[in-house]
Structure formats: C-alpha cells, structure tokens
Motif scaffolding. Sequence first.
Motif, PDB file in Angstrom:
ATOM      1  N   GLU A   1       6.788  11.113  -4.009  1.00 27.78           N
ATOM      2  CA  GLU A   1       7.292  10.018  -3.183  1.00 27.78           C
ATOM      3  C   GLU A   1       6.522   8.718  -3.406  1.00 27.78           C
ATOM      4  N   ASN A   2       5.600   8.718  -4.392  1.00 24.69           N
ATOM      5  CA  ASN A   2       4.782   7.531  -4.699  1.00 24.69           C
ATOM      6  C   ASN A   2       3.954   7.072  -3.509  1.00 24.69           C
ATOM      7  N   ARG A   3       3.594   8.007  -2.653  1.00 24.54           N
ATOM      8  CA  ARG A   3       2.714   7.673  -1.534  1.00 24.54           C
ATOM      9  C   ARG A   3       1.254   7.824  -1.953  1.00 24.54           C
TER      10      ARG A   3
ATOM     11  N   TYR B   1      -1.238   8.679  -5.797  1.00 30.90           N
ATOM     12  CA  TYR B   1      -1.202   8.763  -7.246  1.00 30.90           C
ATOM     13  C   TYR B   1      -2.317   9.682  -7.720  1.00 30.90           C
TER      14      TYR B   1
ATOM     15  N   ARG C   1      -3.418   3.875  -4.346  1.00 31.77           N
ATOM     16  CA  ARG C   1      -2.710   2.857  -5.119  1.00 31.77           C
ATOM     17  C   ARG C   1      -2.955   3.084  -6.606  1.00 31.77           C
ATOM     18  N   VAL C   2      -2.088   2.527  -7.410  1.00 33.37           N
ATOM     19  CA  VAL C   2      -2.230   2.659  -8.860  1.00 33.37           C
ATOM     20  C   VAL C   2      -3.469   1.895  -9.302  1.00 33.37           C
TER      21      VAL C   2
ATOM     22  N   ASP D   1       9.283  -4.214  -8.111  1.00 35.51           N
ATOM     23  CA  ASP D   1       8.652  -2.899  -8.241  1.00 35.51           C
ATOM     24  C   ASP D   1       8.307  -2.401  -6.839  1.00 35.51           C
TER      25      ASP D   1
ATOM     26  N   SER E   1       6.943   0.426  -5.807  1.00 34.02           N
ATOM     27  CA  SER E   1       5.611   1.019  -5.678  1.00 34.02           C
ATOM     28  C   SER E   1       4.529  -0.061  -5.626  1.00 34.02           C
TER      29      SER E   1
ATOM     30  N   HIS F   1       4.730  -1.594  -2.075  1.00 34.68           N
ATOM     31  CA  HIS F   1       4.026  -0.738  -1.117  1.00 34.68           C
ATOM     32  C   HIS F   1       2.525  -0.750  -1.376  1.00 34.68           C
ATOM     33  N   GLY F   2       2.165  -0.729  -2.662  1.00 34.95           N
ATOM     34  CA  GLY F   2       0.753  -0.637  -3.019  1.00 34.95           C
ATOM     35  C   GLY F   2      -0.073  -1.814  -2.527  1.00 34.95           C
TER      36      GLY F   2
ATOM     37  N   ARG G   1      -0.468  -1.598   1.258  1.00 31.35           N
ATOM     38  CA  ARG G   1      -1.441  -0.552   1.630  1.00 31.35           C
ATOM     39  C   ARG G   1      -2.866  -1.031   1.369  1.00 31.35           C
TER      40      ARG G   1
ATOM     41  N   MET H   1       7.969   2.635   4.016  1.00 26.79           N
ATOM     42  CA  MET H   1       6.924   3.550   3.573  1.00 26.79           C
ATOM     43  C   MET H   1       6.338   4.276   4.768  1.00 26.79           C
TER      44      MET H   1
END
Length: 293
Positions: free
Chosen positions: A121-123, A125, A138-139, A237, A239, A242-243, A246, A274
């Motif tokens: 769910e890309n919550r 990574y 986060r990424v 994007d 993600s 959201h990133g 966050r 999210m």
Amino acid sequence: MLPTDEEITSICEAVKESPTPITARQACNRVFGTEKRTQVTICETVLRKLVADGVAFKHPPIRRKSPARYWHKDLVSRVASQIEQIVYLNSDPPTVNHVRSRIGKCDLPWFDEAVGRLINENRLYEITYRRARRLSARVLKADRVLTASDLQFLGNIVTKTAPCRGMTLTVEDVLRFLERGPGASLEGPAPLTLTESLLKEWYEEELPGLLGATSVPLPRTWNRYNEWCDANGTVPDLSAFHGILRRLAQDKAVELIPHSRSQPIPEGEKKILMKGPRGETIYFWRWHPGAEK
C-alpha cells in the motif's frame, strides 16, 4: 436479558472509538459506567453478534487465560498500525528485527502479512541499509542507502567508462537514474518535484478561503498538485505526495488530521488519502501552529 438497539449502538461505537482492542468488561465500563455481571453479559452478547455480522473482529488476549478482545479492525490491520507507528517514531529506518521485537507475542503470527500489506500500500518501504533489512516511512535517496565504499566504487566505474560515452556523466546523474528508474534521463536538470516551500505557499494561499478554519482537505491539495504538474510538464506522484506530508509531520512542521466518522468519504477520494500511525484515515492537513511560516 436482550440488549436494546441503543445499547447495541453504544457498544458498537465504543469498539470503533477505542484506540486499541477492548474486552467485554472494558466495553461495559465505557457504555454503562459499571462492570456488573448483568451488563457484562449484555456486552458479551452484543460483541459476539458484531463479530458474526463482520462489524467487529475478535482479537487474542494479551496474556494467557485473559478474556478475548474486540475491535473494529482485523488482526492484520491492527498489527500494521503498530508497525507503522514504531517506524514513524524512529529517526532512522529501524531493522525489521527491531520492529518485530517491539510487537507483542500474541501478535507475531500476523507480523509478516502486516509488513507485506504496508509495503504493497506504499505506507512503508523496505530497504537494505547498513547490511540489514529495514523499514522506512519514506523513500530514501540513493546516497542514503549506499555506503561510502559503494559511492567510491560507483565513481570509479563512471570514470573508467568515460571513453565509452559521448556525453558528460557524473555520479549524481547515476544516483538520480537509480532513484527514478529506467525512464529517467541521465542528462539535464532533474524534473520538478513537490517541495516543502511549494506546499507552504499553497497552504498560505488556501487560508483566506477556509473562512477561519486552518485545515486543508488532502484531495484539494492533491488537485492543486495535479494542476501544477500539468502546467510544468511533469507527472504527479501519489507516493511522493504522501511521503513529503509524512516527513513534514514527523518533523512537526505539519499536522495530519483524521477524517470525521460522522461523514462518509466520497469514493473518488479514498485512493488519494493515507493512513495515520493508528490506522486512521487522514483527510486534512495544516501547517503546525508552532512551525515557522
């Protein structure tokens, strides 16, 4: 004694509003303000019915021989919420083993499935960092994942292969390619991305139209982000959207606010929203009152 409709509704609300699973006795105390056996029996009856109807889920007791617990989320969702909160509270991405050690023994059977759900769910990574499998909120940038030796080795490769290219190539170009994938260009400036200053600018522009309120709906900001991407020839994007929120929330720059239970969320907006650290649906955000504007 059969429970009344009002009692059923109150017990259901107690289960939904509790931040953690509760026992029949705890539900009874919240609804009736007492733990008399008669009322506890009513709660037990209602809770079993809620489970049968799929409104609530039965959770294992914290200790052996303790009573069962009930909650509005299933077992995997509850464990996922715990994992997410543990990861958010760590300044550096914690190892999977560290996160696992913070989970109660009764919840460990659902740990791997919960981690998988969060990643899908890309919550969260999953990364390999400092020789360990870790979870990040986060990424990470490529230079955070690579060691000094990795970067030196990469630099040597770039230098050694320079005669094979008809263009200038730097380590930074390669890192950008590694972060964005095969579709990324190795030449020219990096594509425009969503930044903290841009979010702050949008927030300040939205304030006059909020009629005294200070919280902006995420869907409104997402639409503005889409318009900005169209105007600048880049692709939105989710993600990344959201990133950055966050990260800013973790840095106490913004506050993420859950959706009210009293109003349904439009179907078209659900995929934009999210989840918070306790599994709640985040619908609003605002610049933190204590943060500099």
